[in-house]
Design an enzyme around this catalytic site. Structure first.
Site, PDB file in Angstrom:
ATOM      1  N   HIS A 127       0.834  -1.200   0.000  1.00 46.90           N
ATOM      2  CA  HIS A 127       0.000   0.000   0.000  1.00 46.90           C
ATOM      3  C   HIS A 127       0.870   1.253   0.000  1.00 46.90           C
ATOM      4  O   HIS A 127       1.568   1.544   0.967  1.00 46.90           O
ATOM      5  CB  HIS A 127      -0.889  -0.034   1.245  1.00 46.90           C
ATOM      6  CG  HIS A 127      -1.839   1.095   1.362  1.00 46.90           C
ATOM      7  ND1 HIS A 127      -1.797   1.994   2.407  1.00 46.90           N
ATOM      8  CD2 HIS A 127      -2.880   1.476   0.572  1.00 46.90           C
ATOM      9  CE1 HIS A 127      -2.762   2.876   2.266  1.00 46.90           C
ATOM     10  NE2 HIS A 127      -3.437   2.591   1.160  1.00 46.90           N
ATOM     11  N   HIS A 133      -1.491  10.203  -2.694  1.00 45.72           N
ATOM     12  CA  HIS A 133      -2.711   9.579  -2.200  1.00 45.72           C
ATOM     13  C   HIS A 133      -3.873  10.557  -2.121  1.00 45.72           C
ATOM     14  O   HIS A 133      -5.036  10.164  -2.265  1.00 45.72           O
ATOM     15  CB  HIS A 133      -2.474   8.972  -0.811  1.00 45.72           C
ATOM     16  CG  HIS A 133      -3.709   8.405  -0.200  1.00 45.72           C
ATOM     17  ND1 HIS A 133      -4.463   9.080   0.727  1.00 45.72           N
ATOM     18  CD2 HIS A 133      -4.347   7.225  -0.403  1.00 45.72           C
ATOM     19  CE1 HIS A 133      -5.505   8.341   1.077  1.00 45.72           C
ATOM     20  NE2 HIS A 133      -5.463   7.222   0.419  1.00 45.72           N
TER      21      HIS A 133
END
Length: 505
Positions: free
Chosen positions: A39, A81
């Site tokens: 991630h 992100h």
């Protein structure tokens, strides 16, 4: 011939024995280990979405590296992100950009303020440093690495091979509706970057595209199809924990999608706890510096976690999705106890083990090193898989029972085949006159072909004994046994007759 048949039988028996239930635990370990998805790289070690973090994740053998893409003002895709640069870069420390702070209403109706990446050119963003986005993590590597573009990360993935192929890339379009509303749609640019990096020609390069917005997934699917690459990427629908996904929605997505990526509390349900309270409106995965945890597991899951026995736990979402052929990749697994339910006692390995038992197909992890350690412990421990899986209800139990049934059937077929081979061989050994297929023995009387019958009659001297034996009359078995005891003797009788006929003419 017998030697060959016995060798074949032996090989078949060994093959069947190797696939009996006693060997299934090892096979199950290999089949059920979920994909490890890095991630944003390795944000437990480095600032998120940096080349250094992705390299570290690849070194630990992850299956996929995950990244999010947003657009710059001049249309370049960078790996960040958030729509804003505030949390993950040092943009706030640059006085020259103070006037760039912006407040807007996002398509979903939520107001957001900050330094939006779409208000900066790529050259300006190149001058920023990435920083650790989670304030209570180690900040030592902040201000050391630059913000990366999507093409740079794709090139790293293409050049990093494991198991004979490039590491997979798992890309999220961040705020696609917002980007479309300001004239910077992401999907076409994303597919352009993939094609430029070689993903159109290297079919072995694993590729997954994800989004919280199904419309963006459909747009990317159409872009790939327009380039002659339908189905080149697997599509994952990300689910926020506030989403209530119906069976009808799953049915519709299953027609073109690959799987769902739910927030992990949708897989292992949590019960609100006073010590885990969060501000209203916070995301399910949001944890403030003063917060201790995310909640407590439901009673059944909590009991299983305490006993480290996962057989009694089921996940309704996993079963619903997998029943439609969809994989389930929950997010996000982190090492800090405050990101876990209290029941795990801040043990990330216990949390991963529970979710594996729930049947998930992949996990988003912040710390690939921990995931590698967990996988090593899973492969080292080979418990009685058959007992634990078959005893737990659900689709995994059905799959296990079906597997055992199929293997048992194969073993039974193999054994029957072997018995048939041996019986046939013994029968050949017992049949003395193989070239008389019409012989049928009924005890004291035996039917023989005409030529053979005449030979028997001639051998016994003909006369009244032979006249008793018409063409359709069975001969006493004792005549054959005493008079004709070998095929060569019959052949000799035929040769005598031929010589007599020849001499007469």
């Amino acid at each position: 011939m017998l030697k060959h048949e016995c060798s074949t039988l032996l090989a078949a028996l060994i093959w069947a024995a190797c696939l009996t239930p006693s060997a299934l635990p090892a096979l199950a370990q290999e089949r059920e280990a979920p994909l490890i998805i890095a991630h944003r790289g390795s944000p437990c070690h480095f600032p998120e979405e940096t080349l250094e973090g992705y390299r570290r994740a690849i070194e630990y053998g992850v299956d996929y590296i995950e990244m999010d893409v947003v657009s710059t003002k001049d249309g370049h895709l960078i790996c960040r992100h958030d729509l804003t640069l505030d949390d993950s870069t040092d943009v706030a420390e640059h006085a020259e950009y103070a006037e760039r702070k912006w407040t807007t209403i996002l398509p979903g109706g939520r107001e957001q303020s900050g330094f939006f990446a779409c208000n900066f050119t790529l050259a300006e963003i190149r001058g920023l440093f990435a920083k650790q986005a989670i304030p209570f993590r180690n900040q030592a590597s902040s201000h050391s690495f630059r913000v990366q573009t999507l093409p740079e990360v794709l090139q790293l993935a293409m050049n990093s091979t494991g198991a004979g192929r490039p590491v997979g890339v798992y890309i999220e379009t961040k705020g696609p509706a917002f980007h479309s509303s300001i004239g910077l749609p992401l999907e076409a640019r994303l597919v352009d970057a993939l094609m430029a990096a070689g993903y159109g020609s290297v079919a072995a390069a694993p590729l997954i595209l994800q989004s919280f917005e199904p419309q963006s997934l459909q747009n990317m699917s159409r872009e790939l199809e327009a380039r002659g690459l339908p189905g080149r990427a697997n599509l994952i629908w990300l689910l926020d924990c506030t989403a209530d996904v119906s069976d009808a929605q799953l049915d519709a997505f299953a027609k073109y999608g690959y799987g769902v990526g739910p927030e992990k509390s949708m897989v292992a349900r949590l019960v609100p706890a006073p010590e885990c309270a969060r501000s209203e409106g916070d995301a399910c995965s949001a944890v403030a510096p003063e917060q201790a945890c995310t909640g407590r597991l439901t009673p059944a899951a909590a009991a299983a976690a305490a006993a480290r026995s996962w057989g009694i736990v089921q996940s309704e979402l996993v079963e619903r999705a997998q029943a439609r052929g969809l994989v389930v990749h929950p997010y996000t697994f982190r090492n800090e106890g405050r990101f876990m339910a209290l029941d795990f006692d801040a043990d990330p390995l216990a949390e991963l083990s529970l979710f594996r038992a729930l049947g998930v197909d992949g996990v988003f992890v912040d710390c690939p090193a921990t995931a590698a350690e967990w996988l090593a412990t899973q492969h080292a421990a080979t418990p009685s898989w058959i007992g634990s899986v078959i005893s737990s209800p659900g689709p995994r139990q059905a799959a296990a029972i079906a597997s055992v049934s199929v293997l048992a059937t194969l073993l039974a077929i193999t054994l029957v085949w072997g018995v048939v081979i041996l019986v046939r061989h013994r029968r050949r050994q017992r049949v003395k006159y193989q070239f008389f297929p019409s012989m049928f023995n009924t005890g004291d009387l035996t039917w023989y072909p005409p030529d053979y019958r005449r030979a028997v009659v001639d051998e016994t001297g003909g006369g009244s004994r032979g006249e008793e034996c018409g063409e359709d009359t069975p001969l006493p078995t004792s005549i054959m046994m005493t008079a004709i005891d070998s095929p060569p003797r019959i052949a000799e009788q035929e040769r005598r007759a031929d010589r007599a006929n020849g001499g007469g003419t």
